[in-house]
Design an enzyme around this catalytic site. Structure first.
Site, PDB file in Angstrom:
ATOM      1  N   SER A 158       0.836  -1.209   0.000  1.00 27.28           N
ATOM      2  CA  SER A 158       0.000   0.000   0.000  1.00 27.28           C
ATOM      3  C   SER A 158       0.865   1.251   0.000  1.00 27.28           C
ATOM      4  O   SER A 158       0.600   2.209  -0.757  1.00 27.28           O
ATOM      5  CB  SER A 158      -0.913   0.008   1.229  1.00 27.28           C
ATOM      6  OG  SER A 158      -1.822  -1.065   1.200  1.00 27.28           O
ATOM      7  N   ARG A 196       0.967   7.678   5.848  1.00 30.30           N
ATOM      8  CA  ARG A 196       0.149   6.819   6.713  1.00 30.30           C
ATOM      9  C   ARG A 196      -1.287   7.338   6.794  1.00 30.30           C
ATOM     10  O   ARG A 196      -2.232   6.542   6.888  1.00 30.30           O
ATOM     11  CB  ARG A 196       0.777   6.694   8.098  1.00 30.30           C
ATOM     12  CG  ARG A 196       0.120   5.600   8.954  1.00 30.30           C
ATOM     13  CD  ARG A 196       0.950   5.256  10.169  1.00 30.30           C
ATOM     14  NE  ARG A 196       2.135   4.494   9.839  1.00 30.30           N
ATOM     15  CZ  ARG A 196       2.173   3.167   9.721  1.00 30.30           C
ATOM     16  NH1 ARG A 196       1.071   2.457   9.903  1.00 30.30           N
ATOM     17  NH2 ARG A 196       3.298   2.557   9.430  1.00 30.30           N
ATOM     18  N   HIS A 238      -2.921   6.267   3.664  1.00 34.54           N
ATOM     19  CA  HIS A 238      -3.169   4.832   3.785  1.00 34.54           C
ATOM     20  C   HIS A 238      -4.418   4.557   4.611  1.00 34.54           C
ATOM     21  O   HIS A 238      -5.224   3.671   4.281  1.00 34.54           O
ATOM     22  CB  HIS A 238      -1.948   4.167   4.429  1.00 34.54           C
ATOM     23  CG  HIS A 238      -2.112   2.694   4.658  1.00 34.54           C
ATOM     24  ND1 HIS A 238      -2.155   2.148   5.923  1.00 34.54           N
ATOM     25  CD2 HIS A 238      -2.237   1.651   3.797  1.00 34.54           C
ATOM     26  CE1 HIS A 238      -2.296   0.841   5.830  1.00 34.54           C
ATOM     27  NE2 HIS A 238      -2.351   0.515   4.555  1.00 34.54           N
TER      28      HIS A 238
END
Length: 220
Positions: A18, A47, A50
């Site tokens: 990812s 992050r 994500h």
């Protein structure tokens, strides 16, 4: 069953893949190069993307100039991390927090919080955060209630709380954007974003990114 091609990916490889996809698509989605951010800022942005699937956070996240070093210092000193809601507390990497001697605190489920909130005309999140003074938190994190973020800022102003970092990314239509705009005016370290978007998953992603950065620094 119709749809795109399903990838056969081992569970332990999903996050790595990812992150690689985010980096590959980053410029096309944002018009920005990853190299235009310092590496720690990009780790946090990556992050958050994500966690949300939303590349717009690359432009909407706002970092006080001392935010990242202040957050890392708090983690490595073993200071407590306070968060406004239980869902957020469940998502923080407790193993990494405890590795540094810290703990994750969420008092929204404490006995008497609901009754006290009703009595005082407050949200439960706001009331719970008022109970954190004795915990001496190093990082205070709000992803849910704008009222909780407003309470944190008032308590910091009155020196009732002295966190190293405030992470304020509440989501919503009533006072969410306004509370975050007020946080951006403060002179103490903060991480926030613009607009109505946000939420507990965004708050958790920011804290977990800081924890991983602190871990990398320790190993180095």
């Amino acid at each position: 069953m119709r749809g795109g091609m399903i990838r056969d990916v081992a569970p332990e490889d999903i996050e790595r893949l990812s992150f690689a996809m985010i980096e590959e698509e980053f410029f096309d989605q944002t018009g920005l190069h990853p190299e235009s951010f310092d590496r720690h800022t990009f780790r946090i942005i990556r992050r958050v993307i994500h966690a949300s699937g939303d590349f717009s956070f690359a432009r909407s996240l706002v970092f006080h100039e001392r935010a990242i070093p202040a957050g890392i210092a708090a983690i490595r000193q073993g200071r407590a991390i306070v968060i406004d809601v239980s869902m957020g507390a469940a998502g923080i990497n407790r193993g990494l927090v405890e590795r540094f001697g810290g703990r994750v605190i969420c008092r929204i489920g404490d006995p008497g919080i609901a009754e006290e909130a009703r009595r005082n005309g407050q949200t439960r999140s706001e009331t719970a955060l008022r109970r954190t003074m004795a915990d001496d938190p190093g990082i205070i994190t709000v992803g849910n209630a704008p009222t909780a973020l407003l309470t944190v800022m008032k308590m910091v102003e009155r020196r009732q709380l002295r966190p190293e970092l405030v992470v304020g990314v509440p989501v919503g239509f009533v006072n969410a954007a306004e509370a975050k705009a007020l946080l951006r005016q403060q002179d103490y370290p903060f991480i926030t974003n613009t607009g109505r978007t946000g939420g507990s998953s965004i708050a958790v992603a920011i804290v977990n990114a800081l924890l991983h950065i602190a871990e990398i620094r320790e190993e180095n």
